[in-house]
Motif scaffolding. Structure first.
Motif, PDB file in Angstrom:
ATOM      1  N   SER A  28     -52.779 -19.123 -88.027  1.00 16.13           N
ATOM      2  CA  SER A  28     -54.111 -18.923 -88.576  1.00 16.13           C
ATOM      3  C   SER A  28     -54.314 -19.892 -89.736  1.00 16.13           C
ATOM      4  CB  SER A  28     -54.248 -17.484 -89.069  1.00 16.13           C
ATOM      5  OG  SER A  28     -55.290 -17.364 -90.000  1.00 16.13           O
ATOM      6  N   PRO A  29     -55.538 -20.343 -89.959  1.00 18.95           N
ATOM      7  CA  PRO A  29     -55.781 -21.189 -91.147  1.00 18.95           C
ATOM      8  C   PRO A  29     -55.456 -20.457 -92.451  1.00 18.95           C
ATOM      9  CG  PRO A  29     -57.639 -21.307 -89.638  1.00 18.95           C
ATOM     10  CD  PRO A  29     -56.727 -20.223 -89.120  1.00 18.95           C
ATOM     11  N   LYS A  30     -55.390 -19.130 -92.406  1.00 20.29           N
ATOM     12  CA  LYS A  30     -55.075 -18.342 -93.596  1.00 20.29           C
ATOM     13  C   LYS A  30     -53.577 -18.070 -93.744  1.00 20.29           C
ATOM     14  CE  LYS A  30     -59.554 -16.099 -93.596  1.00 20.29           C
ATOM     15  NZ  LYS A  30     -60.303 -14.865 -93.562  1.00 20.29           N
ATOM     16  N   ALA A  31     -52.771 -18.527 -92.779  1.00 16.65           N
ATOM     17  CA  ALA A  31     -51.326 -18.308 -92.852  1.00 16.65           C
ATOM     18  C   ALA A  31     -50.758 -19.016 -94.074  1.00 16.65           C
ATOM     19  CB  ALA A  31     -50.649 -18.807 -91.586  1.00 16.65           C
ATOM     20  N   ALA A  32     -49.800 -18.357 -94.742  1.00 16.31           N
ATOM     21  CA  ALA A  32     -49.188 -18.930 -95.937  1.00 16.31           C
ATOM     22  C   ALA A  32     -48.278 -20.108 -95.601  1.00 16.31           C
ATOM     23  CB  ALA A  32     -48.394 -17.854 -96.677  1.00 16.31           C
ATOM     24  N   TYR A  33     -47.732 -20.118 -94.399  1.00 16.18           N
ATOM     25  CA  TYR A  33     -46.784 -21.150 -93.987  1.00 16.18           C
ATOM     26  C   TYR A  33     -46.652 -21.051 -92.463  1.00 16.18           C
ATOM     27  CZ  TYR A  33     -42.742 -24.256 -94.553  1.00 16.18           C
ATOM     28  OH  TYR A  33     -41.892 -25.318 -94.498  1.00 16.18           O
ATOM     29  N   TYR A  34     -45.760 -21.832 -91.888  1.00 11.23           N
ATOM     30  CA  TYR A  34     -45.524 -21.771 -90.444  1.00 11.23           C
ATOM     31  C   TYR A  34     -44.943 -20.406 -90.114  1.00 11.23           C
ATOM     32  CZ  TYR A  34     -46.353 -26.694 -90.919  1.00 11.23           C
ATOM     33  OH  TYR A  34     -46.928 -27.902 -91.205  1.00 11.23           O
ATOM     34  N   ASP A  35     -45.743 -19.583 -89.437  1.00  4.72           N
ATOM     35  CA  ASP A  35     -45.372 -18.183 -89.226  1.00  4.72           C
ATOM     36  C   ASP A  35     -45.118 -17.832 -87.765  1.00  4.72           C
ATOM     37  OD1 ASP A  35     -47.981 -18.400 -88.323  1.00  4.72           O
ATOM     38  OD2 ASP A  35     -48.713 -16.650 -89.410  1.00  4.72           O
ATOM     39  N   ASP A  73     -52.298 -24.858 -72.069  1.00  2.28           N
ATOM     40  CA  ASP A  73     -52.001 -23.438 -72.254  1.00  2.28           C
ATOM     41  C   ASP A  73     -50.844 -23.285 -73.243  1.00  2.28           C
ATOM     42  OD1 ASP A  73     -53.913 -22.757 -70.387  1.00  2.28           O
ATOM     43  OD2 ASP A  73     -52.476 -22.580 -68.743  1.00  2.28           O
ATOM     44  N   TYR A  74     -50.803 -22.157 -73.925  1.00  6.93           N
ATOM     45  CA  TYR A  74     -49.714 -21.921 -74.868  1.00  6.93           C
ATOM     46  C   TYR A  74     -49.353 -20.449 -74.940  1.00  6.93           C
ATOM     47  CZ  TYR A  74     -53.413 -20.639 -78.194  1.00  6.93           C
ATOM     48  OH  TYR A  74     -54.478 -20.049 -78.814  1.00  6.93           O
ATOM     49  N   ARG A  75     -48.106 -20.208 -75.373  1.00  9.94           N
ATOM     50  CA  ARG A  75     -47.570 -18.876 -75.646  1.00  9.94           C
ATOM     51  C   ARG A  75     -46.883 -18.974 -76.998  1.00  9.94           C
ATOM     52  NH1 ARG A  75     -45.272 -16.059 -70.417  1.00  9.94           N
ATOM     53  NH2 ARG A  75     -46.686 -16.914 -68.901  1.00  9.94           N
ATOM     54  N   PHE A  76     -46.760 -17.833 -77.686  1.00 13.44           N
ATOM     55  CA  PHE A  76     -46.116 -17.907 -78.987  1.00 13.44           C
ATOM     56  C   PHE A  76     -45.413 -16.614 -79.344  1.00 13.44           C
ATOM     57  CE2 PHE A  76     -50.382 -16.377 -79.734  1.00 13.44           C
ATOM     58  CZ  PHE A  76     -50.242 -15.418 -80.726  1.00 13.44           C
ATOM     59  N   HIS A 127     -42.588 -13.004 -91.236  1.00 18.65           N
ATOM     60  CA  HIS A 127     -41.403 -13.727 -90.789  1.00 18.65           C
ATOM     61  C   HIS A 127     -41.801 -15.182 -90.560  1.00 18.65           C
ATOM     62  CE1 HIS A 127     -38.890 -10.083 -89.481  1.00 18.65           C
ATOM     63  NE2 HIS A 127     -39.891  -9.661 -90.231  1.00 18.65           N
ATOM     64  N   TYR A 128     -41.006 -16.116 -91.118  1.00 17.48           N
ATOM     65  CA  TYR A 128     -41.349 -17.535 -91.091  1.00 17.48           C
ATOM     66  C   TYR A 128     -40.215 -18.334 -90.453  1.00 17.48           C
ATOM     67  CZ  TYR A 128     -45.024 -15.915 -94.099  1.00 17.48           C
ATOM     68  OH  TYR A 128     -46.113 -15.250 -94.591  1.00 17.48           O
TER      69      TYR A 128
END
Length: 140
Positions: A47-54, A65-68, A74-75
């Motif tokens: 999210s653009p609001k994420a503090a870091y790579y989450d 296409d993507y999955r995550f 948790h980072y």
């Protein structure tokens, strides 16, 4: 994606997916370095609001296409693809990374099924918190 197969020609980037905010991209390097591949894995800001790579994201570079994988607070660090011995598909293996759990102030090792991006295993916590920015793969 930038095709670099015509020396001296002009190149134009091609957008392959609508997500942004990725770092530490990797793929099935040992088998496909310098060859066409279908999947890449990366650390991702969900999210653009994420503090870091989450999150850890898997992108199909042909379809977009993507999955995550994502757990709040948790980072993950740099994803490393490990092929399954004898595996036949490009994404047959695991993705491993260290993860900083800020809810408990500890780090653990995460193993994801590289096809589904579902958690297979978690080991830890490590004896101390592992800071971000350490690469997990080195080359001669």
């Amino acid at each position: 994606r930038l095709p670099l197969d015509k020396p001296g020609s002009t190149i134009s980037p091609t957008q392959i997916t609508n997500i942004t905010g990725m770092e530490f991209p990797t793929f099935r390097y040992d088998d496909l370095n310098g060859k066409p591949y279908q999947y890449t894995y990366a650390s991702w800001m969900s999210s653009p609001k994420a503090a870091y790579y989450d999150s850890i994201v898997k992108i199909d570079v042909q379809s977009g296409d993507y999955r995550f994988w994502h757990v709040a607070g948790h980072y993950p660090g740099e994803p490393i693809f490990v092929p399954r011995p004898g595996g036949q598909r490009e994404d047959d293996g695991v993705v491993m990374t260290n993860v900083l759990d800020t809810t408990r102030n500890q780090t653990y090792l995460l193993l994801l099924d590289a096809t589904s991006m579902r958690q297979i295993a978690r080991a830890g916590p490590t004896p101390h918190v592992i800071p971000h920015g350490f690469h997990g793969r080195y080359y001669d």
